[in-house]
Write an enzyme that holds these catalytic residues in place. Structure first.
Site, PDB file in Angstrom:
ATOM      1  CG  ASP A  46       7.915   1.789  -1.544  1.00 27.27           C
ATOM      2  OD1 ASP A  46       7.951   2.767  -2.299  1.00 27.27           O
ATOM      3  OD2 ASP A  46       8.922   1.287  -1.023  1.00 27.27           O
TER       4      ASP A  46
HETATM    5  C1  GLC Z   1       6.882  -3.904   0.902  1.00 30.10           C
HETATM    6  C2  GLC Z   1       6.663  -3.118   2.157  1.00 30.10           C
HETATM    7  C3  GLC Z   1       7.117  -1.713   2.095  1.00 30.10           C
HETATM    8  C4  GLC Z   1       8.436  -1.619   1.401  1.00 30.10           C
HETATM    9  C5  GLC Z   1       8.345  -2.251   0.021  1.00 30.10           C
HETATM   10  C6  GLC Z   1       9.656  -2.086  -0.735  1.00 30.10           C
HETATM   11  O1  GLC Z   1       5.837  -3.879   0.065  1.00 30.10           O
HETATM   12  O2  GLC Z   1       5.340  -3.173   2.641  1.00 30.10           O
HETATM   13  O3  GLC Z   1       7.218  -1.214   3.418  1.00 30.10           O
HETATM   14  O4  GLC Z   1       8.803  -0.290   1.273  1.00 30.10           O
HETATM   15  O5  GLC Z   1       8.030  -3.586   0.161  1.00 30.10           O
HETATM   16  O6  GLC Z   1      10.348  -3.223  -0.981  1.00 30.10           O
HETATM   17  C1  GLC Z   2       9.782   1.150   3.461  1.00 29.87           C
HETATM   18  C2  GLC Z   2      10.676   1.680   2.370  1.00 29.87           C
HETATM   19  C3  GLC Z   2      10.446   3.140   2.124  1.00 29.87           C
HETATM   20  C4  GLC Z   2       8.970   3.428   2.014  1.00 29.87           C
HETATM   21  C5  GLC Z   2       8.207   2.911   3.195  1.00 29.87           C
HETATM   22  C6  GLC Z   2       6.715   3.112   3.076  1.00 29.87           C
HETATM   23  O1  GLC Z   2      10.252   1.587   4.689  1.00 29.87           O
HETATM   24  O2  GLC Z   2      12.024   1.465   2.641  1.00 29.87           O
HETATM   25  O3  GLC Z   2      11.123   3.548   0.978  1.00 29.87           O
HETATM   26  O4  GLC Z   2       8.841   4.805   1.873  1.00 29.87           O
HETATM   27  O5  GLC Z   2       8.450   1.537   3.328  1.00 29.87           O
HETATM   28  O6  GLC Z   2       6.139   2.282   2.127  1.00 29.87           O
END
Ligand code: GLC
Ligand code: GLC
Length: 807
Positions: free
Chosen positions: A483
């Protein structure tokens, strides 16, 4: 350093000091009514949705940490103390907290009085039950004063924390007998209220917070408890709370039980009132009647235990390694069920108001629990698929209460659709239930444009095919699984959220090697499914696209020693030797080796060796390296984190198993096992002081080698790590894997293991599988004594079979 121990027979983690390095929590409830509870009884309750139906109040990020919960105070004439140590923090003679399967027992002892509280949510019940047992362990009669306490949240957890000009004037309660009813906003649009009761006559109560505590006192020094006398306050606005006051006398050796019930009720419009202004209490009273004696509570507790025995019985291992056994048989599976229920919404790191259910997250979570509750997995898959759009794209998240896609977050994460194939295929392989494919599933919850689930899979597959970039690789969209790799975001405004800000996908050349590998892996699953269904033309069509993707990766996705991570907006390489920082990333190594792309050419071995050399460290495999030391506007959030944390070179535990499976497929059992142990919580119990989070569950992230304190974990409980690690250990390392027509047994264990036994319930048959690692005898698989060809045990008619596997 340890702060407790595993009691595997009871399926509990026993915490022996309240001062754990971080609150160590547990979850109560498994369907509608849920609670979070820490080892000092902190936490909160909600009905279904931690944002919209918050029942009790909790303050995140408070000083001190973990303040607020369901508290009991004992005033014994000399001192005031709490069985869970907090909030009073009066030193106890004994303290113990046992976190078990959806229940927690906390016991404190002081000056000849022992107070034990059992907390759980009975099956099919909208209430948390708290059984308090007070015992006089001394030789003299004891007189004490027991106060209960909890604070109501004004339902919407977000506005509860911000709209004070209104909140301080809405609170309303009713007190009848021993029950305190919280009916805030019931007179207008709400059809629900909450209540807190005890199964004995009370000697007083308080329902107004300031009366109970005194305006300038904290949770540890409630004025009424110190005075030993209730305030008999009736809340009107301000902050409604619920506190019972009970005078207790105990002879030497005597024990008394009190059952407290914290419940939630919904009433139909026409049944809301008993009389003008008086709420209809029928349902609350019915629930209270079910738990009005300790015996009834004990019976409900036994039912809960049996329920869990059955769930955990579907897959068990006896490996001779107690740490592995307790993870596989108890804690990893338990965590998978918790993530099924909560997705990423409510933990001690997720405030319950941030995220709904994730499209990709929920599909991945499914692979960890589908064997335990396939019916609910089926419902979940349909809910998820219903938030898809006709072109295969989908809402990134949806709200559990409404099941509607979340407009604020939107869509455009181009990995999302492929995960639906994983979810559906895993469900069918587990159950053999192909009928899910004929289910009519809407788009954006609009039934008038429904198509079959199979069609949803086709359009998911085609969503990648229809969104390829200049190298024939998948366009990344807003982001892929990572993400924080925001290649089209270009944000220079600190007030923008990286996750939701406008994306410049138009004209972008940003392509993802992670989605490429994902597409090959689940594209093959889609092709296999088509073949099983006799849709050979569709299978052939899909095969061409998968083949083309493999070629594209080999030609444009290989950096010499590892797979590239991506191409950026301008078409420049990401995750290459040519880059100054972020030269190598874990995701593409994981997915392209799982897809075995370029295996014959030695690409898989090289990529996995590069991971070992550049990403592995003492505590696990970091996400990328070297970490980003400055903000890179064309990469986005990933470069916003300090080095070694989260997506910027943290050990993001969710993706470690991808490399482990890659190693398994490449035949390196030793390395797979070594990686598995590094992040597996039971193996980290001895370094709990460094690791910080619970030694019985996975955390999303462990600080990487470039961090200030490598090895320190954060974000425990709600993470795809749980499902992926259970999937990896159970299906790839131990190698017992469901397939359309049988059970595959294909272990990949280190050479010094003598073997192991797995008991697996699969479509009505119990398979007792004994694996022997022995070089000197004939290899193969015997089912009830008969040798079979290959490694797929065909479906069995009998209720139990014994399988012997020699490797
Ligand atoms: C933040 C986190 C990531 C997460 C994303 C979604 O940026 O670093 O892990 O998946 O938020 O809300
Ligand atoms: C968080 C989010 C997931 C994402 C991950 C890596 O765990 O829930 O959707 O893939 O971060 O960014």
């Amino acid at each position: 350093m340890k702060f407790g121990y595993f009691d595997d027979v009871a399926k509990e983690y026993v915490i022996t000091t309240p001062e754990t390095p971080w609150p160590w929590i547990n979850y109560l409830g498994n369907e509608d009514f849920f609670s979070l509870i820490s080892n000092t009884a902190g936490g909160y309750s909600f009905y279904k949705d931690a944002k919209f139906r918050r029942i009790t109040r909790y303050r995140y990020n408070n000083v001190p940490m973990d303040n607020g919960g369901r508290y009991f105070y004992i005033n014994d004439g000399n001192s005031v103390w709490s069985p869970g140590w907090k909030p009073c923090k009066t030193p106890l003679d004994n303290y113990e907290c046992r976190h078990g399967m959806n229940y927690t027992k906390i016991k404190g002892e002081k000056d000849g009085i022992s107070a034990e509280v059992l907390f759980f949510v009975p099956l099919k019940t909208w209430a948390e039950v708290q059984k308090v047992t007070l015992t006089n362990t001394s030789n003299e009669t004891k007189k004490l004063k027991l106060f209960s306490f909890m604070e109501w949240a004004l339902w919407n957890a977000a506005t509860d924390m911000e709209n004070f000009q209104r909140n301080f004037s809405t609170g309303e309660v009713e007190i009848e007998g021993s029950t305190i009813y919280h009916k805030t906003e019931y007179k207008e649009r709400r059809d629900h209220y909450a209540y807190y009761s005890v199964n004995t006559e009370i000697d007083g109560y308080d329902t107004d917070r300031e009366t109970f505590f005194g305006l300038y006192n904290g949770f540890h020094e409630p004025q009424k408890v110190l005075e030993g006398k209730p305030g008999m306050s009736v809340a009107h606005g301000w902050s409604p709370v619920a506190s019972h006051y009970i005078e207790v006398e105990l002879k030497p050796g005597e024990s008394k039980d009190f059952v407290f019930v914290l419940g939630y009720v919904e009433n139909a419009q026409e049944e809301k009132w008993e009389s003008k202004g008086i709420i209809n209490k029928t349902k609350a009273k019915a629930t209270l009647a079910k738990f009005d004696t300790a015996e009834k509570v004990d019976a409900a507790f036994d039912e809960l235990k049996t329920y869990w025995e059955e769930l955990l019985d579907v897959y068990t291992v006896d490996s001779g390694d107690e740490k592995l056994d307790r993870m596989v048989n108890i804690w990893n599976q338990y965590q998978c069920m918790i993530t099924f229920n909560f997705s990423r919404s409510a933990s001690y790191f997720e405030s319950g108001i941030g995220r709904g259910m994730g499209f990709r997250d929920s599909n991945q979570d499914l692979i960890g629990f589908v064997h335990q509750i396939p019916e609910r997995a089926r419902e979940r898959i349909i809910d998820i698929a219903s938030t898809q759009f006709p072109d295969g794209g989908c809402y990134h998240q949806y709200q559990p209460l409404t099941k509607r896609g979340n407009n604020d977050i939107g869509g455009g994460f181009n990995d999302d659709p492929m995960w639906l194939i994983l979810g559906v295929v895993s469900y069918i392989k587990e159950t053999g239930d192909f009928s899910i494919l004929d289910e009519m599933v809407p788009f954006d919850n609009d039934m008038s444009v429904a198509k079959t689930m199979f069609d949803h899979l086709t359009i998911s597959f085609d969503h990648v095919v229809n969104n390829l970039g200049p190298h024939g690789l998948p366009l990344i969209g807003r982001a892929d699984w990572n993400d924080c790799l925001n290649l089209n975001c270009f944000s220079n405004d600190p007030n923008e959220s990286f996750q939701t800000t406008e994306n410049k996908t138009e004209g972008s050349k940003a392509e993802s090697l992670m989605i490429a590998g994902l597409f090959v892996v689940y594209g093959r699953d889609y092709i296999e499914l088509c073949n099983v269904l006799g849709k050979t033309e569709e299978a052939a069509r899909a095969q061409k696209h998968v083949d083309a993707m493999i070629e594209a990766v080999k030609q444009h996705g290989w950096d010499g020693d590892w797979y590239l991570r991506a191409y950026d907006y301008y078409g420049k390489k990401v995750g290459s030797k040519e880059n100054k920082e972020g030269q190598i990333f874990i995701e593409s190594q994981g997915w392209c080796t799982m897809a075995e792309i370029g295996k014959e050419e030695g690409m898989c071995t090289k990529a996995l060796d590069s991971v070992k050399e550049r990403l592995d460290c003492e505590y696990g495999i970091v996400l990328n390296n070297p970490p980003f030391s400055e903000y890179v506007v064309e990469y986005g959030e990933i470069s916003s984190y300090p080095a070694g944390y989260k997506e910027n070179a943290g050990i993001f535990c969710h993706n470690n198993p991808w490399v482990i499976i890659g190693e398994v497929l490449n035949g390196n059992a030793e390395r797979a096992w070594d990686y598995f142990k590094k992040i597996c919580p039971a193996y980290l119990e001895d370094i709990s002081d460094l690791h910080k989070t619970e030694p019985y569950v996975y955390s999303q992230m462990i600080a990487g080698k470039d961090a200030f304190k490598p090895g320190e974990a954060k974000n425990s409980w709600l993470t795809g790590t749980a499902a992926w690690n259970f999937y990896t250990i159970s299906q790839y390392i131990l190698g017992v894997r469901p397939d359309y027509n049988g059970l595959i047994v294909d272990p990949c264990i280190p050479s010094d293991w003598k073997g192991f036994t797995v008991n697996r319930k699969f479509r009505g048959t119990l398979y007792n599988i004994e694996v022997v690692n022995n070089d000197s005898v004939e290899k193969g698989i015997w089912v009830d004594g008969n040798k079979i060809e290959g490694n797929v045990i065909p479906m069995q008619k009998s209720s139990a079979v014994s399988v012997k596997v020699v490797i």
